[in-house]
Design an enzyme around this catalytic site. Structure first.
Site, PDB file in Angstrom:
ATOM      1  N   HIS A  60       1.014  -1.069   0.077  1.00 62.61           N
ATOM      2  CA  HIS A  60      -0.082  -0.006   0.136  1.00 62.61           C
ATOM      3  C   HIS A  60       0.896   1.065   0.152  1.00 62.61           C
ATOM      4  O   HIS A  60       1.069   1.626   1.299  1.00 62.61           O
ATOM      5  CB  HIS A  60      -0.777  -0.011   1.173  1.00 62.61           C
ATOM      6  CG  HIS A  60      -1.716  -1.177   1.344  1.00 62.61           C
ATOM      7  ND1 HIS A  60      -3.142  -1.338   1.173  1.00 62.61           N
ATOM      8  CD2 HIS A  60      -1.494  -2.363   1.761  1.00 62.61           C
ATOM      9  CE1 HIS A  60      -3.803  -2.107   1.064  1.00 62.61           C
ATOM     10  NE2 HIS A  60      -2.852  -3.195   1.638  1.00 62.61           N
ATOM     11  N   HIS A 101      -4.189   2.792  -3.166  1.00 67.48           N
ATOM     12  CA  HIS A 101      -4.396   2.005  -1.807  1.00 67.48           C
ATOM     13  C   HIS A 101      -3.778   0.600  -1.379  1.00 67.48           C
ATOM     14  O   HIS A 101      -3.258   0.565  -0.353  1.00 67.48           O
ATOM     15  CB  HIS A 101      -5.798   1.875  -1.517  1.00 67.48           C
ATOM     16  CG  HIS A 101      -6.408   1.644  -0.200  1.00 67.48           C
ATOM     17  ND1 HIS A 101      -6.299   0.371   0.230  1.00 67.48           N
ATOM     18  CD2 HIS A 101      -6.667   2.245   0.927  1.00 67.48           C
ATOM     19  CE1 HIS A 101      -6.576   0.217   1.559  1.00 67.48           C
ATOM     20  NE2 HIS A 101      -7.034   1.690   2.040  1.00 67.48           N
ATOM     21  N   GLU A 148     -17.380  -5.030  24.668  1.00 70.54           N
ATOM     22  CA  GLU A 148     -16.358  -6.408  24.425  1.00 70.54           C
ATOM     23  C   GLU A 148     -15.254  -6.227  23.583  1.00 70.54           C
ATOM     24  O   GLU A 148     -13.804  -6.499  23.816  1.00 70.54           O
ATOM     25  CB  GLU A 148     -17.211  -7.583  24.419  1.00 70.54           C
ATOM     26  CG  GLU A 148     -18.024  -8.145  25.486  1.00 70.54           C
ATOM     27  CD  GLU A 148     -19.507  -7.623  25.412  1.00 70.54           C
ATOM     28  OE1 GLU A 148     -20.374  -8.119  26.030  1.00 70.54           O
ATOM     29  OE2 GLU A 148     -19.662  -6.774  24.827  1.00 70.54           O
ATOM     30  N   HIS A 207     -27.958 -16.887  24.711  1.00 66.99           N
ATOM     31  CA  HIS A 207     -27.028 -16.784  25.675  1.00 66.99           C
ATOM     32  C   HIS A 207     -26.291 -17.850  26.131  1.00 66.99           C
ATOM     33  O   HIS A 207     -25.792 -17.913  27.147  1.00 66.99           O
ATOM     34  CB  HIS A 207     -27.816 -16.153  26.956  1.00 66.99           C
ATOM     35  CG  HIS A 207     -27.870 -14.745  26.966  1.00 66.99           C
ATOM     36  ND1 HIS A 207     -28.558 -14.105  26.037  1.00 66.99           N
ATOM     37  CD2 HIS A 207     -27.432 -13.597  27.645  1.00 66.99           C
ATOM     38  CE1 HIS A 207     -28.499 -12.619  26.194  1.00 66.99           C
ATOM     39  NE2 HIS A 207     -27.865 -12.498  27.222  1.00 66.99           N
TER      40      HIS A 207
END
Length: 665
Positions: free
Chosen positions: A32, A266, A413, A475
């Site tokens: 890149h 890029h 998280e 869950h």
């Protein structure tokens, strides 16, 4: 440099970076070039006049940390490291992205001198910077005195459009703003280009307002104007009550007449003709892979100036150690991660003779670990009462109050994992993060990077099976434990009782070269009865014989909550004429790594094998072979009381015994 770079000197340095990046990507035919060429000016402003470092001591505790979050532009940091005297030769730049080189496609911690963190997955570096700034604030609170501050450095990063589009970046930015991390300064390379084209294909938000809303100090500059960037950096440093974002408008592949502002720069080489045109456009007459003498001299002068600062710090630090022996002892304990020789015994004593949910037992052991290891600090993604993850009496880390040990990540998280990685990389802390096992999916990219970087991070994952019950399939983790065991270098321990839980924490503290996942139950488990003369260290082998019989017809392997199930099933098998050995395997991968002789002593050849675990069974495949039987649950769960689910899923002693008896006969 005793005086700041002039604009012309800075341009010479920046053009050196541009052509080094273009040449290296061209030679590798991969990489890149666009970002290094576009962000070279602001990188030079940072490294040439602001950043504090010593290339001869890359582990100096008070160095400024620099993170290239946009890791695909790795030739930017490689060029800087080479130019400013780090152990990265021109030959390494020529070997960019090649086997065995120190210049991999994305920066890797521990692989290239001067690289602070492994970046590549976008957004991770943004969150890592927050973690490092947080660690620095916590360290400063513990060690700085009125006469000397061992920790007064800052954390800088270059981030890109892609970084800020990833959700983890805002999770982390919101926490940084809440904590008022004024030691954090980000340069945002705003070139408005991604792989698919212009960012407005999918992005039209006001980044400045987003960060202002999160409590950041925000400035906007021309990223190619040396004086503007330098002034913005100084303003960012002066703003000590807020983290700073400098929005630097830049041109990707700056200087390339046909590729500038193009997505074609890029992720692809410019091509020889375009590089030649770039040289002409920039008035660059140097040969490929050249650092001009005047640029080398300017960089060397800057390093010499910084060396004087480093030497002054060392002198002050030596005097500080003498004047503050208690703090010096704490410094050594935390930075060296010192462990008591009798740590295992201390932890076993905490839960001796106790039963209970392993999440609760873990919470009790955690208190002792924290008392013995001042480096331990961590928290939960808003679940500490359920995870049992608070250090009692440890105090909470809050804005302007960094002396505590309990971190509150909020319901984040993903950022939690990356922040924990950064705290470990920082070098002074053993961090832990906690959530429900089913939500390990939300932080898995960071867990993977913990393992890739070989960082000591403890992940506390509770509520480990369908026994969550009425909360239902959203869950109830089914595939998660098996999935985590597939990450190379991640120590996954699923303890079955108090002793195994204590030793799981011991193993986590001993494992300095990688992360540990503790897989813990919500439901209460009995203390397993051990045979006379039992060696309590055996669980550290990953697997061991818990209950034996003469001439077993079958071996029942299990982990966690299913070990007691296996013991109960073995008793029922006696009435069916089947003699069963019961083996506890808290850590499948550690057991597999044992010698063939030890494994054979636990799992004798010629004896049928059964593995029992409340989830998917792929991770037991090497132990079962083609002839073994797995008893578990490989579909999604359901909402019902845990005992009803056990009956429906066939995970009761009677149903397990029936399956084993049919398998053996």
């Amino acid at each position: 440099m005793s005086t700041p770079l002039t604009a012309q000197q800075a341009l010479r340095c920046a053009n050196t970076i541009r052509l080094l990046a273009a040449d290296a990507v061209e030679k590798a035919n991969s990489g890149h070039p666009g970002l290094p060429m576009g962000s070279a000016d602001m990188a030079v402003a940072l490294w040439g006049g602001v950043l504090k470092f010593n290339p001869a001591d890359t582990a100096w505790a008070n160095r400024d940390r620099f993170i290239l979050s946009a890791g695909h532009g790795s030739m930017l940091i490689y060029s800087l490291l080479h130019m400013f005297g780090f152990d990265l030769s021109m030959e390494e730049l020529k070997n960019f992205r090649q086997w065995g080189s120190k210049t991999p496609g994305h920066p890797e911690f521990g692989h290239t001198p001067g690289v602070e963190v492994t970046t590549g997955p976008l957004g991770q570096g943004v969150a890592n910077g927050v973690g490092m700034a947080l660690a620095a604030k916590m360290a400063a609170e513990r060690f700085n005195t009125s006469d000397f501050s061992p920790i007064n450095h800052r954390v800088f990063a270059i981030v890109g459009d892609g970084d800020l589009q990833e959700g983890i970046s805002y999770e982390a930015a919101a926490l940084a703003g809440h904590l008022k991390l004024g030691n954090l300064v980000y340069l945002y390379d705003s070139n408005s280009i991604t792989i698919e084209g212009k960012t407005n294909l999918a992005w039209s938000e006001d980044v400045a307002k987003r960060f202002e809303a999160a409590g950041w100090h925000v400035q906007s500059v021309d990223g190619h104007d040396h004086d503007q960037v330098t002034a913005a950096l100084q303003n960012g440093i002066a703003e000590i009550a807020k983290p700073s974002l400098i929005i630097a408008t830049t041109h990707i592949a700056y200087g390339a007449p046909n590729k500038q502002d193009s997505s074609g720069a890029h992720g692809s080489p410019l091509g020889k003709d375009e590089i030649d045109a770039t040289r002409a456009n920039l008035g660059w007459e140097e040969k490929p892979f050249t650092v001009p003498a005047d640029v080398a001299a300017q960089c060397a002068a800057r390093v010499a100036e910084l060396k004087a600062e480093y030497d002054a710090w060392q002198t002050g630090f030596a005097a500080w150690r003498v004047a503050n022996p208690d703090k010096a002892a704490l410094w050594d304990a935390m930075w060296q991660k010192q462990l008591p020789e009798n740590l295992a015994e201390e932890l076993l004593a905490v839960v001796a003779g106790k039963d209970g949910a392993t999440r609760s037992l873990s919470g009790a052991v955690l208190q002792k670990v924290a008392a013995l290891l001042p480096a331990l600090a961590g928290g939960s993604a808003d679940l500490s009462p359920s995870n049992n993850s608070d250090i009692k009496g440890g105090g909470s880390v809050q804005p302007d109050a960094f002396g505590g040990r309990n971190l509150h990540f909020g319901i984040r998280e993903h950022a939690m994992g990356a922040i924990c990685n950064a705290m470990s990389l920082y070098g002074c802390f053993i961090p832990y993060g906690a959530t429900f096992l089913v939500f390990s999916d939300y932080c898995r990219p960071s867990v993977r990077l913990s393992a890739l970087m070989q960082q000591q991070v403890v992940y506390i994952f509770t509520h480990d099976s369908y026994a969550v019950g009425e909360d239902g399939p959203t869950h109830q983790p089914i595939e998660h434990t098996a999935s985590l065991r597939m990450i190379p270098g991640l120590q996954v321990i699923r303890p079955a009782d108090a002793d195994e839980t204590a030793l799981a924490w011991y193993a986590a503290m001993k494992y300095h070269n990688g992360p540990t996942a503790l897989i813990l139950t919500r439901q209460k488990l009995p203390l397993l009865q051990k045979p006379a003369g039992f060696d309590k260290s055996l669980p550290l082998a990953g697997g061991y014989v818990l209950a034996d019989v003469a001439n077993p017809a079958v071996v029942l392997m299990a982990s966690g909550s299913e070990v007691s199930l296996a013991l109960d099933a073995a008793k029922l098998l006696v009435d069916k004429g089947v003699a069963a050995r019961v083996v506890s395997i808290p850590d499948v991968n550690t057991f597999i790594a044992q010698s063939a002789e030890y494994r054979a002593s636990v799992l004798p050849k010629g004896v049928k094998r059964v593995a029992i675990e409340a989830g998917r069974g792929e991770s037991f495949g090497k132990l079962l072979g083609e002839e073994g039987l797995f008893i578990g649950w490989e579909q999604f769960g359901a909402s019902a009381p845990a005992e009803i689910l056990a009956e429906q899923f066939g995970l009761t002693p009677a149903k397990v015994a029936d399956k084993v008896a049919a398998f053996v006969k």
